[in-house]
Design an enzyme around this catalytic site. Structure first.
Site, PDB file in Angstrom:
ATOM      1  NE  ARG A 161      15.011 -17.214   9.353  1.00 15.35           N
ATOM      2  CZ  ARG A 161      13.871 -17.810   9.144  1.00 15.35           C
ATOM      3  NH1 ARG A 161      13.741 -18.772  10.201  1.00 15.35           N
ATOM      4  NH2 ARG A 161      13.113 -17.677   8.083  1.00 15.35           N
ATOM      5  CB  SER A 229      20.280 -13.244   4.427  1.00 22.13           C
ATOM      6  OG  SER A 229      19.185 -14.007   3.722  1.00 22.13           O
ATOM      7  CD  GLU A 324      20.967 -14.433   8.497  1.00 22.95           C
ATOM      8  OE1 GLU A 324      19.703 -14.317   8.610  1.00 22.95           O
ATOM      9  OE2 GLU A 324      21.489 -15.500   7.725  1.00 22.95           O
TER      10      GLU A 324
HETATM   11  P1  NAP Z   1      10.645 -13.556   1.150  1.00 17.19           P
HETATM   12  O1  NAP Z   1      10.106 -14.785   0.724  1.00 17.19           O
HETATM   13  O2  NAP Z   1      10.742 -12.451   0.048  1.00 17.19           O
HETATM   14  O3  NAP Z   1      10.184 -13.124   2.437  1.00 17.19           O
HETATM   15  C1  NAP Z   1      10.440 -11.797   2.805  1.00 17.19           C
HETATM   16  C2  NAP Z   1       9.793 -11.751   4.399  1.00 17.19           C
HETATM   17  O4  NAP Z   1       8.573 -11.850   4.343  1.00 17.19           O
HETATM   18  C3  NAP Z   1      10.341 -12.651   5.477  1.00 17.19           C
HETATM   19  O5  NAP Z   1      10.376 -12.190   6.762  1.00 17.19           O
HETATM   20  C4  NAP Z   1       9.439 -13.628   5.222  1.00 17.19           C
HETATM   21  O6  NAP Z   1       9.167 -14.407   6.597  1.00 17.19           O
HETATM   22  C5  NAP Z   1       8.082 -13.056   5.117  1.00 17.19           C
HETATM   23  N1  NAP Z   1       7.173 -13.524   4.380  1.00 17.19           N
HETATM   24  C6  NAP Z   1       7.101 -13.967   3.079  1.00 17.19           C
HETATM   25  N2  NAP Z   1       5.758 -14.600   2.623  1.00 17.19           N
HETATM   26  C7  NAP Z   1       5.310 -15.006   3.809  1.00 17.19           C
HETATM   27  C8  NAP Z   1       4.215 -15.923   4.258  1.00 17.19           C
HETATM   28  N3  NAP Z   1       3.307 -16.290   3.277  1.00 17.19           N
HETATM   29  N4  NAP Z   1       3.847 -15.833   5.489  1.00 17.19           N
HETATM   30  C9  NAP Z   1       4.848 -15.440   6.564  1.00 17.19           C
HETATM   31  N5  NAP Z   1       5.734 -14.675   6.226  1.00 17.19           N
HETATM   32  C10 NAP Z   1       6.015 -14.478   4.749  1.00 17.19           C
HETATM   33  O7  NAP Z   1      12.324 -13.904   1.723  1.00 17.19           O
HETATM   34  P2  NAP Z   1      13.447 -14.344   0.917  1.00 17.19           P
HETATM   35  O8  NAP Z   1      14.506 -12.962   1.551  1.00 17.19           O
HETATM   36  O9  NAP Z   1      13.492 -14.654  -0.356  1.00 17.19           O
HETATM   37  O10 NAP Z   1      13.997 -15.439   1.526  1.00 17.19           O
HETATM   38  C11 NAP Z   1      13.398 -16.875   1.290  1.00 17.19           C
HETATM   39  C12 NAP Z   1      13.029 -17.684   2.561  1.00 17.19           C
HETATM   40  O11 NAP Z   1      14.267 -17.898   2.874  1.00 17.19           O
HETATM   41  C13 NAP Z   1      12.511 -16.661   3.810  1.00 17.19           C
HETATM   42  O12 NAP Z   1      11.767 -17.851   4.420  1.00 17.19           O
HETATM   43  C14 NAP Z   1      13.670 -16.433   4.400  1.00 17.19           C
HETATM   44  O13 NAP Z   1      13.153 -15.968   5.922  1.00 17.19           O
HETATM   45  C15 NAP Z   1      14.564 -17.648   4.532  1.00 17.19           C
HETATM   46  N6  NAP Z   1      16.009 -17.113   4.586  1.00 17.19           N
HETATM   47  C16 NAP Z   1      16.274 -17.898   5.750  1.00 17.19           C
HETATM   48  C17 NAP Z   1      17.567 -17.550   6.308  1.00 17.19           C
HETATM   49  C18 NAP Z   1      18.204 -18.117   7.614  1.00 17.19           C
HETATM   50  O14 NAP Z   1      17.546 -18.885   8.007  1.00 17.19           O
HETATM   51  N7  NAP Z   1      19.330 -17.370   7.810  1.00 17.19           N
HETATM   52  C19 NAP Z   1      18.493 -16.579   5.289  1.00 17.19           C
HETATM   53  C20 NAP Z   1      17.788 -16.195   3.969  1.00 17.19           C
HETATM   54  C21 NAP Z   1      16.678 -16.457   3.873  1.00 17.19           C
HETATM   55  P3  NAP Z   1      10.181 -15.698   7.037  1.00 17.19           P
HETATM   56  O15 NAP Z   1      11.427 -14.967   7.372  1.00 17.19           O
HETATM   57  O16 NAP Z   1       9.510 -15.915   8.370  1.00 17.19           O
HETATM   58  O17 NAP Z   1      10.184 -16.659   6.184  1.00 17.19           O
END
Ligand code: NAP
Length: 329
Positions: A161, A229, A324
């Site tokens: 990110r 987020s 963020e």
């Molecule tokens: P989530 O799926 O609840 O995940 C929370 C955290 O756990 C994140 O750091 C995610 O890594 C990690 N995680 C979960 N499952 C994983 C796996 N199988 N392997 C590796 N890491 C894992 O997150 P959420 O808040 O609901 O968001 C869903 C997705 O949207 C996530 O991938 C999140 O990063 C992404 N997102 C991105 C942005 C952005 O680009 N600014 C904003 C909001 C949400 P990762 O973050 O590496 O996925």
């Protein structure tokens, strides 16, 4: 390019904000003219897409340029990949869906992320195991003479990110060139996606699964003002993560090669923030990482609320949450 004094700043957080000067840019040439105009006025210049990742102060003492440039050009399609150059003002989700319809793959996990294509490299958007940088070949930026130059991905210093564009906001992104796959590829590794997807071999099913998950978990900014987020998911060394896990076995952690990631949403939830806040300003029930601002509070209200969350998480878990969105002043 028509310069507008006291221009309202478009932002999805519902904040009433105005820039001392601003304009809309429908062509790259408009941006070049706006840069020169801002320089003459002695103002800093800020290029904005859809305002989906900013917290804008009421009065912004900059020249703010809303970029609405459009255009998608594909070339060099073979049986492995194709190269696609996209204007920065294109809407990200529409672009992802258009690629899917055109048989170009890789971006499905990134469906329904709000904002413009030009914003994607800035924080190297990512979701469900895929990040934009995996497919970015070059980023087109304006140089100091107002000429477009292509920055190869290696120069963009993409990280989790993050990118060089966060440290060097003067680099005006006018377009992004992707190398996408012409063969279907499906990354379904996250539990949310695995549970939701109907056909593990279909990129369309993957995009539809991601869209359903996001629609269930995230508020629509048009109805509930928000910037997605509000905090980054924290990362730390494996040693620090293991020490933290001993003290707090309830925490979810995902271990990479050298770092572990925590769920910011879980930390906020465990600190009770789903129930705090007010109807006017609170964390979203299905995803507390998102702050919603239906009362259209100003930047100080929103940042103050976020600071209280940060302080709680720090006091209870010793983990620093990083904001963020960018603060625009
Ligand atoms: P989530 O799926 O609840 O995940 C929370 C955290 O756990 C994140 O750091 C995610 O890594 C990690 N995680 C979960 N499952 C994983 C796996 N199988 N392997 C590796 N890491 C894992 O997150 P959420 O808040 O609901 O968001 C869903 C997705 O949207 C996530 O991938 C999140 O990063 C992404 N997102 C991105 C942005 C952005 O680009 N600014 C904003 C909001 C949400 P990762 O973050 O590496 O996925």
């Amino acid at each position: 390019m028509i310069p507008i004094p006291d221009m309202p700043i478009r932002n999805t957080l519902g904040i009433q904000s105005r820039a001392v000067w601003g304009c809309s840019a429908h062509r790259v040439d408009d941006i070049v003219q706006a840069l020169a105009y801002a320089k003459n006025l002695g103002l800093n210049f800020c290029l904005l897409g859809e305002g989906s990742n900013i917290v804008a102060q009421q009065r912004v003492n900059q020249f703010v340029c809303h970029q609405t440039t459009k255009g998608i050009v594909e070339r060099n399609r073979d049986d492995e990949t194709a190269v696609v150059s996209v204007a920065a003002g294109e809407n990200w989700h529409s672009f992802v869906m258009r690629m899917l319809d055109d048989g170009l793959h890789g971006l499905e996990n990134l469906a329904l992320i709000p904002g413009s294509v030009g914003a994607a490299p800035v924080q190297n958007i990512g979701a469900y195991g895929v990040e934009a940088a995996e497919f970015i070949q070059t980023v087109e930026v304006l140089d100091e003479e107002g000429k477009v130059r292509s920055m190869p991905a290696a120069e963009c210093l993409f990280g989790y990110r993050s990118s060089v564009f966060q440290k060097e906001p003067q680099l005006c992104i006018t377009g992004v060139t992707f190398r996408l796959r012409t063969r279907p590829s499906v990354v379904a590794t996250y539990p949310d996606v695995v549970q939701e997807i109907e056909d593990i071999n279909s990129p369309h099913a993957l995009a539809e699964a991601v869209i359903r998950i996001r629609q269930r978990k995230l508020p629509d900014p048009a109805a509930e003002p928000n910037v997605g987020s509000f905090f980054k998911n924290p990362t730390m060394s494996l040693q620090d993560a293991s020490d933290l896990k001993k003290r707090h076995p309830e925490l979810k952690m995902f271990e990479g090669k050298d770092q572990a990631k925590l769920s910011a949403a879980q930390l906020i939830d465990l600190c009770g923030w789903k129930a705090k806040g007010s109807p006017a300003l609170h964390c979203w029930g299905a995803q507390p990482l998102v702050i919603v601002n239906p009362g259209r509070g100003n930047a100080a209200d929103v940042l103050g609320f976020a600071e209280n969350i940060r302080a709680d998480v720090l006091a209870r878990y010793g983990v620093h949450l990083e904001v963020e969105p960018s603060v625009l002043s």
